[in-house]
Design a protein around this motif. Structure first.
Motif, PDB file in Angstrom:
ATOM      1  N   THR A 110       0.844  -1.199   0.000  1.00  0.00           N
ATOM      2  CA  THR A 110       0.000   0.000   0.000  1.00  0.00           C
ATOM      3  C   THR A 110       0.880   1.249   0.000  1.00  0.00           C
ATOM      4  OG1 THR A 110      -0.160  -0.025   2.424  1.00  0.00           O
ATOM      5  CG2 THR A 110      -1.884  -1.173   1.205  1.00  0.00           C
ATOM      6  N   ARG A 111       1.996   1.176   0.704  1.00  0.00           N
ATOM      7  CA  ARG A 111       2.912   2.313   0.713  1.00  0.00           C
ATOM      8  C   ARG A 111       3.551   2.501  -0.658  1.00  0.00           C
ATOM      9  NH1 ARG A 111       7.839   3.518   5.026  1.00  0.00           N
ATOM     10  NH2 ARG A 111       8.533   5.461   4.039  1.00  0.00           N
ATOM     11  N   THR A 114       1.049   4.443  -2.656  1.00  0.00           N
ATOM     12  CA  THR A 114       0.984   5.869  -2.295  1.00  0.00           C
ATOM     13  C   THR A 114       2.247   6.605  -2.744  1.00  0.00           C
ATOM     14  OG1 THR A 114       1.796   5.351  -0.056  1.00  0.00           O
ATOM     15  CG2 THR A 114      -0.598   5.506  -0.363  1.00  0.00           C
ATOM     16  N   ASP A 115       3.388   5.918  -2.698  1.00  0.00           N
ATOM     17  CA  ASP A 115       4.622   6.540  -3.205  1.00  0.00           C
ATOM     18  C   ASP A 115       4.534   6.813  -4.699  1.00  0.00           C
ATOM     19  OD1 ASP A 115       5.721   6.465  -0.693  1.00  0.00           O
ATOM     20  OD2 ASP A 115       6.983   4.707  -1.056  1.00  0.00           O
ATOM     21  N   ARG A 117       1.931   7.759  -6.161  1.00  0.00           N
ATOM     22  CA  ARG A 117       0.928   8.815  -6.325  1.00  0.00           C
ATOM     23  C   ARG A 117      -0.282   8.340  -7.120  1.00  0.00           C
ATOM     24  NH1 ARG A 117       3.015  12.468  -2.689  1.00  0.00           N
ATOM     25  NH2 ARG A 117       5.173  13.011  -3.170  1.00  0.00           N
ATOM     26  N   ASP A 119      -4.094   7.617  -8.098  1.00  0.00           N
ATOM     27  CA  ASP A 119      -5.272   8.450  -7.851  1.00  0.00           C
ATOM     28  C   ASP A 119      -6.231   7.798  -6.862  1.00  0.00           C
ATOM     29  OD1 ASP A 119      -4.222  10.196  -9.669  1.00  0.00           O
ATOM     30  OD2 ASP A 119      -5.539   9.614 -11.320  1.00  0.00           O
ATOM     31  N   THR A 135      -3.713   3.532   7.012  1.00  0.00           N
ATOM     32  CA  THR A 135      -2.750   4.603   6.736  1.00  0.00           C
ATOM     33  C   THR A 135      -2.878   5.093   5.299  1.00  0.00           C
ATOM     34  OG1 THR A 135      -1.200   3.690   8.355  1.00  0.00           O
ATOM     35  CG2 THR A 135      -0.308   5.194   6.696  1.00  0.00           C
ATOM     36  N   ALA A 136      -2.989   4.141   4.362  1.00  0.00           N
ATOM     37  CA  ALA A 136      -3.112   4.516   2.949  1.00  0.00           C
ATOM     38  C   ALA A 136      -4.406   5.282   2.695  1.00  0.00           C
ATOM     39  CB  ALA A 136      -3.064   3.262   2.076  1.00  0.00           C
ATOM     40  N   GLY A 138      -5.866   7.276   4.534  1.00  0.00           N
ATOM     41  CA  GLY A 138      -5.733   8.653   4.972  1.00  0.00           C
ATOM     42  C   GLY A 138      -5.037   9.532   3.953  1.00  0.00           C
ATOM     43  N   GLN A 139      -4.449   8.910   2.917  1.00  0.00           N
ATOM     44  CA  GLN A 139      -3.693   9.661   1.916  1.00  0.00           C
ATOM     45  C   GLN A 139      -4.316   9.635   0.533  1.00  0.00           C
ATOM     46  OE1 GLN A 139       0.580   8.666   2.071  1.00  0.00           O
ATOM     47  NE2 GLN A 139       0.149   7.515   3.935  1.00  0.00           N
ATOM     48  N   VAL A 140      -5.109   8.603   0.237  1.00  0.00           N
ATOM     49  CA  VAL A 140      -5.637   8.429  -1.115  1.00  0.00           C
ATOM     50  C   VAL A 140      -7.036   7.821  -1.033  1.00  0.00           C
ATOM     51  CG1 VAL A 140      -4.597   6.129  -1.350  1.00  0.00           C
ATOM     52  CG2 VAL A 140      -5.097   7.456  -3.389  1.00  0.00           C
ATOM     53  N   THR A 142      -9.945   5.363  -1.142  1.00  0.00           N
ATOM     54  CA  THR A 142      -9.786   3.914  -1.007  1.00  0.00           C
ATOM     55  C   THR A 142     -11.131   3.214  -0.966  1.00  0.00           C
ATOM     56  OG1 THR A 142      -7.695   4.200   0.188  1.00  0.00           O
ATOM     57  CG2 THR A 142      -8.808   2.080   0.442  1.00  0.00           C
TER      58      THR A 142
END
Length: 338
Positions: A110-111, A114-115, A117, A119, A135-136, A138-140, A142
């Motif tokens: 998952t990291r 996100t690294d 980027r 969508d 965690t993912a 919270g950034q993208v 899902t």
């Protein structure tokens, strides 16, 4: 020769670079004759947009990370087809990662997504490390597809109605006169829902005392071993409802070793309606979990979440259906007592 650029396309079409960009983005603010001139120039020159440059300018990669619980599971094939068809229509590409390999290597894919980027992110099946997904998320944007966990804020869940599907399978077997029915159970929330549906129907028909449950591990070997234990019991079942088609194939092997013919001596129902169930020499009665529709709806949920990341998460369930084939028949008589 150098590859053609957007400037070359603009010069060939007799328009500005900005207008070429509008056409390539599919804007409806371009007159038809100008659009046609640009598209003709693109075709003549063999122009291909620079994906990296477009990503930088749009701040989007037009990719979606798809993390599968285990790529070896055939149920995911049709789900991915439904997923990809809807994403492709929206100009998005899938990047696939295998959660099984993820666990072997001890990596957090998952990291990786996100690294890169992406969508959006779609987790397919039950993943063993929900904190990484939290965690993912919270950034993208899902979505969880084909599973009922983890339940996370702002994350949509799209799956089949597993409890109802288990009820369909169990009602079918009871309708054929079976009273001693066993269930090879799965794991996680989906496994619990299918077991709950099975046990509820058995109780409703006054058969709770004869309902046997053996734990499996979602594999053919697990289905085989669970069925060996069931058939080796003092009062063996006349029918088995397996958590999935793969476990059902293992159950068929166990029945053959015991000298039982399916469905004459033992009826068998699987789950998921994978290609395995449709193989002519198996022809497995199973529950169709609408996997293509699950994939299509999961893609749409992700598109909606990309457009509106702040909206509350929701759970979307598709309706299962029973596919009756060649592994179920009327009960042959009282269970075999050994």
């Amino acid at each position: 020769m150098r590859p053609p650029t957007i400037r070359d396309v603009a010069e060939r079409a007799g328009v500005s670079k900005s207008l070429v960009s509008l056409v390539l983005r599919g804007s409806d603010q371009v007159r038809p004759e100008k659009r046609q001139a640009v598209l003709a120039a693109v075709e003549e020159l063999g122009y291909r947009p620079n994906a990296a440059a477009r990503s930088l300018s749009e701040r989007r990669t037009r990719t979606v990370g798809v993390l599968l619980n285990d790529m070896r599971n055939p149920w995911f094939v049709e789900l991915l087809d439904g997923l990809n068809s809807r994403l492709h229509d929206s100009g998005l590409r899938m990047l696939l990662a295998d959660g099984h390999l993820n666990r072997r290597l001890g990596e957090d894919l998952t990291r990786t997504f996100t690294d890169l980027r992406v969508d959006g992110l779609i987790a397919v099946g039950t993943l063993p490390a929900p904190e990484a997904l939290r965690t993912a998320a919270g950034q993208v944007p899902t979505v969880v597809a084909g599973a009922r966990e983890p339940v996370l804020p702002g994350v949509d869940i799209v799956a089949g109605d597993d409890e109802h599907g288990a009820r369909l399978a169990t009602e079918h077997l009871i309708g054929l006169g079976h009273r001693r029915i066993a269930h090879i159970a799965g794991q996680g929330a989906v496994g619990e829902l299918r077991r709950r549906g099975f046990e509820a129907v058995m109780r409703e028909h006054g058969l709770g005392a004869t309902a046997a449950v053996e734990q499996g591990d979602l594999t053919e070997e697990g289905g085989y071993r669970a069925t060996v234990r069931l058939l080796g019991a003092r009062e063996r079942p006349t029918a088995v409802f397996a958590f999935n088609d793969i476990a059902g194939v293992g159950a068929l092997s166990a029945a053959e070793e015991f000298g039982l013919r399916v469905p004459r001596d033992l009826s068998l129902v699987g789950y998921d309606n994978t290609y395995l169930a449709r193989l002519r020499h198996l022809w497995l009665t199973t529950v169709d979990n609408a996997s293509h529709e699950v994939g299509r709806r999961a893609a749409q949920c992700l598109l909606d979440r990309i457009a509106d990341p702040a909206r509350p998460g929701e759970t979307v369930l598709t309706a299962p259906a029973l596919e009756v084939r060649g592994t179920t028949a009327r009960c042959p008589g009282p269970p075999d007592r050994r």
